[in-house]
Design a protein around this motif. Structure first.
Motif, PDB file in Angstrom:
ATOM      1  N   TRP A  68       0.693  -1.173  -0.295  1.00  0.00           N
ATOM      2  CA  TRP A  68       0.137  -0.206   0.156  1.00  0.00           C
ATOM      3  C   TRP A  68       0.779   1.030   0.026  1.00  0.00           C
ATOM      4  O   TRP A  68       0.297   2.330   0.342  1.00  0.00           O
ATOM      5  CB  TRP A  68      -1.032   0.048   1.034  1.00  0.00           C
ATOM      6  N   ASP A 128       6.906   6.533  10.175  1.00  0.00           N
ATOM      7  CA  ASP A 128       5.942   5.456   9.523  1.00  0.00           C
ATOM      8  C   ASP A 128       4.530   5.815  10.200  1.00  0.00           C
ATOM      9  O   ASP A 128       4.331   6.698  11.148  1.00  0.00           O
ATOM     10  CB  ASP A 128       6.428   3.926   9.884  1.00  0.00           C
ATOM     11  N   GLY A 129       3.779   5.085   9.896  1.00  0.00           N
ATOM     12  CA  GLY A 129       2.090   5.396   9.967  1.00  0.00           C
ATOM     13  C   GLY A 129       2.086   5.453  11.477  1.00  0.00           C
ATOM     14  O   GLY A 129       1.346   6.020  12.203  1.00  0.00           O
ATOM     15  N   SER A 130       2.575   4.150  12.274  1.00  0.00           N
ATOM     16  CA  SER A 130       2.264   3.921  13.719  1.00  0.00           C
ATOM     17  C   SER A 130       2.886   5.058  14.570  1.00  0.00           C
ATOM     18  O   SER A 130       2.224   5.646  15.310  1.00  0.00           O
ATOM     19  CB  SER A 130       3.215   2.570  14.006  1.00  0.00           C
ATOM     20  N   TYR A 146      -7.349  -0.445  12.155  1.00  0.00           N
ATOM     21  CA  TYR A 146      -5.994  -0.688  11.982  1.00  0.00           C
ATOM     22  C   TYR A 146      -5.276   0.600  12.160  1.00  0.00           C
ATOM     23  O   TYR A 146      -5.456   1.239  11.060  1.00  0.00           O
ATOM     24  CB  TYR A 146      -5.470  -1.697  10.994  1.00  0.00           C
ATOM     25  N   HIS A 147      -4.479   0.648  13.173  1.00  0.00           N
ATOM     26  CA  HIS A 147      -3.656   2.175  13.201  1.00  0.00           C
ATOM     27  C   HIS A 147      -2.321   1.845  13.376  1.00  0.00           C
ATOM     28  O   HIS A 147      -1.543   2.740  13.629  1.00  0.00           O
ATOM     29  CB  HIS A 147      -4.329   3.087  14.295  1.00  0.00           C
ATOM     30  N   GLY A 148      -1.857   0.728  13.327  1.00  0.00           N
ATOM     31  CA  GLY A 148      -0.460   0.276  13.366  1.00  0.00           C
ATOM     32  C   GLY A 148      -0.060  -0.502  14.518  1.00  0.00           C
ATOM     33  O   GLY A 148      -0.753  -0.776  15.267  1.00  0.00           O
ATOM     34  N   GLU A 178     -10.105   5.436  10.123  1.00  0.00           N
ATOM     35  CA  GLU A 178      -9.572   5.203   8.757  1.00  0.00           C
ATOM     36  C   GLU A 178     -10.888   5.687   7.965  1.00  0.00           C
ATOM     37  O   GLU A 178     -11.922   5.107   7.852  1.00  0.00           O
ATOM     38  CB  GLU A 178      -9.499   3.853   8.376  1.00  0.00           C
ATOM     39  N   ASP A 202      -6.861   8.733  10.230  1.00  0.00           N
ATOM     40  CA  ASP A 202      -5.519   7.993   9.726  1.00  0.00           C
ATOM     41  C   ASP A 202      -5.726   7.739   8.296  1.00  0.00           C
ATOM     42  O   ASP A 202      -6.563   6.981   7.608  1.00  0.00           O
ATOM     43  CB  ASP A 202      -5.643   6.647  10.731  1.00  0.00           C
ATOM     44  N   VAL A 220      -3.064   6.977   6.604  1.00  0.00           N
ATOM     45  CA  VAL A 220      -1.926   6.315   6.115  1.00  0.00           C
ATOM     46  C   VAL A 220      -2.126   5.447   5.011  1.00  0.00           C
ATOM     47  O   VAL A 220      -1.155   5.498   3.979  1.00  0.00           O
ATOM     48  CB  VAL A 220      -1.390   5.478   7.401  1.00  0.00           C
ATOM     49  N   MET A 221      -3.060   4.693   4.899  1.00  0.00           N
ATOM     50  CA  MET A 221      -3.436   3.909   3.426  1.00  0.00           C
ATOM     51  C   MET A 221      -4.193   4.779   2.445  1.00  0.00           C
ATOM     52  O   MET A 221      -3.872   4.665   1.132  1.00  0.00           O
ATOM     53  CB  MET A 221      -4.419   2.788   3.847  1.00  0.00           C
ATOM     54  N   LYS A 249       2.581   5.848   4.556  1.00  0.00           N
ATOM     55  CA  LYS A 249       2.809   5.052   3.243  1.00  0.00           C
ATOM     56  C   LYS A 249       3.239   5.830   2.188  1.00  0.00           C
ATOM     57  O   LYS A 249       4.047   5.557   1.341  1.00  0.00           O
ATOM     58  CB  LYS A 249       1.836   4.011   3.179  1.00  0.00           C
TER      59      LYS A 249
HETATM   60  C1  LIG Z   1      -0.231   0.665   7.427  1.00  0.00           C
HETATM   61  C2  LIG Z   1      -1.223   1.451   8.301  1.00  0.00           C
HETATM   62  C3  LIG Z   1      -0.709   1.931   9.443  1.00  0.00           C
HETATM   63  C4  LIG Z   1       0.741   1.827  10.013  1.00  0.00           C
HETATM   64  O1  LIG Z   1       1.573   2.276   9.176  1.00  0.00           O
HETATM   65  P1  LIG Z   1       3.305   1.657   9.294  1.00  0.00           P
HETATM   66  O2  LIG Z   1       3.957   2.442   8.444  1.00  0.00           O
HETATM   67  O3  LIG Z   1       3.188   0.291   8.972  1.00  0.00           O
HETATM   68  O4  LIG Z   1       3.480   1.883  10.913  1.00  0.00           O
HETATM   69  C5  LIG Z   1      -1.892   2.740  10.311  1.00  0.00           C
HETATM   70  N1  LIG Z   1      -2.682   2.784   9.731  1.00  0.00           N
HETATM   71  C6  LIG Z   1      -3.316   2.669   8.566  1.00  0.00           C
HETATM   72  C7  LIG Z   1      -4.670   2.655   8.013  1.00  0.00           C
HETATM   73  C8  LIG Z   1      -2.597   1.819   7.816  1.00  0.00           C
HETATM   74  O5  LIG Z   1      -2.947   1.277   6.602  1.00  0.00           O
END
Ligand SMILES: *Cc1c(COP(=O)(O)O)cnc(C)c1O
Length: 443
Positions: free
Chosen positions: A64, A123-125, A157-159, A210, A244, A246-247, A273
């Motif tokens: 992703w 990173d996302g986390s 899912y947030h990391g 998300e 979030d 991130v994705m 990401k």
């Molecule tokens: C991948 C992801 C994360 C975590 O990101 P990392 O870079 O793997 O730490 C957090 N939130 C969402 C929605 C993600 O898809």
């Protein structure tokens, strides 16, 4: 370089099995003698190449992250140019030009005076942890330290760092460490949210979601209007909204950010990401000037935000991110994407929906989740231990596609935005061929 190239695929696999511990992976299966993992050695556009010279479409954008394809000349050159200047320097006590320029560009993607501050991480986390700690410390400074809890959604899912994981709602991934992070309530959706007691509300600092679609949950889309309703609910109760993205960030949903589709501005926005085009570990937490100003004061007032990581504002990552944004403008990425989103719908309908082993297909922009089922009518799943969707993905490699399922039997199709129509058809057809090898007699 020569000595690396001289290792054979088998030698590389043996060394991997001897020394690596892979993420989210049962290593007994990984290290088994009959498991021959692919060794990816190079890439070009949407194509990944393994050490035996086979090519595969990068069907999940390298988990992703990838946006404009691999080895995009503009990002490659931006990183090379940055390397000729400096690869990394601290952001403690001074700044760097690349991080400054990127912050201005990121802020410029939102309406004036909304998200005006950028805090970098890796990173996302860590981008999520940063938002959470800001949301907690804000309440402490504001004289309401009891408002330290978070509201998150089931299946979220947030990391994986402790704080980020405690917001998560996927049992397999999160249950084990739930008690080691932030104080978090989970709800299934807006209906349950409306029923929270005043006592719970009085302890909340923020809600995290998300937007539009939960990824790791199995590409589960929210009902249209949910995000705008959530923003209103947060405003009504004086609770922060953490998005979030991130994705979903950087075009995946069809707009630059998912929140734009419901005209929502969060109090905190987490990006990672795709931020660097999928090149470097770089993340950012954006927030408003109002929140930022809360942290201003004398040293003695102890309002300073004591948080940060060594690679804050890494110049190589920021150079890649600047190039990523440049390409969006230069190549009209979002305008071109609209036709590809329609083509993806059409291909999914035509080639996957008719399969007797495909249940629901969910699409959000340029992301799709395909449920692999044992019985189309009843949507009965395959036994979990069969790992059916993983087997389908392994089979799809024979037809030139690399991707993997998320938790449960949902296969993700989420190629780089740069994929051509022809390549997209190859990817979907590869999945269709792989699905056609399934047989209910197998279990
Ligand atoms: C991948 C992801 C994360 C975590 O990101 P990392 O870079 O793997 O730490 C957090 N939130 C969402 C929605 C993600 O898809």
């Amino acid at each position: 370089m020569e000595s690396e190239a001289s290792l054979t695929s088998d030698q590389l696999r043996a060394l991997d099995k001897a020394h690596l511990w892979h993420p989210f992976t049962q290593m007994r299966d990984w290290c088994a003698a009959d498991h021959d993992p692919l060794v990816i050695v190079s890439a070009d556009g949407v194509w990944l190449q393994d050490s035996d010279g086979n090519r595969y479409i990068d069907g999940n954008s390298s988990i992703w992250t990838n946006i404009h394809g691999h080895r995009h000349p503009v990002i490659d050159q931006a990183i090379r140019d940055q390397l000729d200047k400096i690869a990394h320097c601290s952001a403690l006590g001074f700044t760097n030009d690349t991080a400054v320029r990127l912050a201005e560009k990121l802020v410029g993607l939102f309406p004036p005076d909304t998200l005006s501050r950028v805090f970098y991480s890796d990173d996302g986390s860590t981008a999520i942890e940063c938002a959470c700690k800001m949301a907690i410390q804000y309440r402490q400074i504001d004289g309401c330290p009891e408002r330290s809890a978070f509201l998150a959604f089931d299946q979220a899912y947030h990391g994986d760092t402790s704080g980020a994981a405690s917001l998560g709602g996927i049992d397999t991934l999160h249950r084990r460490f739930l008690s080691y992070g932030f104080d978090t309530w989970h709800v299934s959706g807006m209906e349950q949210l409306e029923q929270l007691s005043d006592e719970v509300l009085s302890k909340l600092t923020a809600v995290i979601v998300e937007p539009l679609i939960q990824g790791a949950a199995g590409m589960k889309t929210w009902p249209s209007g949910m995000l705008a309703a959530l923003r209103q609910w947060c405003d009504r109760h004086g609770i922060f909204l953490i998005l979030d993205e991130v994705m979903t960030g950087f075009g995946r949903t069809g707009t630059m950010f998912a929140c734009q589709q419901e005209e929502v501005i969060p109090d905190f926005l987490a990006l990672a990401k795709g931020l660097s085009g999928g090149y470097m570990p770089l993340a950012a937490t954006l927030t408003s000037e109002t929140i930022f100003e809360k942290f201003l004061g004398t040293i003695a007032e102890q309002k300073t935000f004591f948080y940060g990581h060594s690679y804050y504002g890494n110049p190589l990552g920021c150079a890649a991110a600047l190039a990523n944004l440049e390409i969006f403008a230069a190549e009209n990425t979002l305008a071109k994407l609209q036709g590809k989103i329609a083509l993806l719908s059409q291909l999914l309908d035509e080639h996957l929906a008719p399969s007797p082993f495909v249940g629901e297909i969910r699409q959000c922009g340029f992301m799709a989740g395909i449920d692999v089922v044992r019985d189309k009518k009843t949507r009965a799943p395959w036994p979990a231990e069969n790992q059916t969707s993983a087997a389908v993905c392994r089979e799809a490699r024979q037809h030139g596609l690399l991707t993997r399922p998320v938790v449960g039997d949902t296969i993700v199709l989420m190629p780089p935005l740069s994929i051509s129509g022809h390549e997209l058809e190859t990817a979907v057809r590869a999945l269709a061929k792989a699905l056609s090898t399934l047989d209910t007699a197998d279990d």
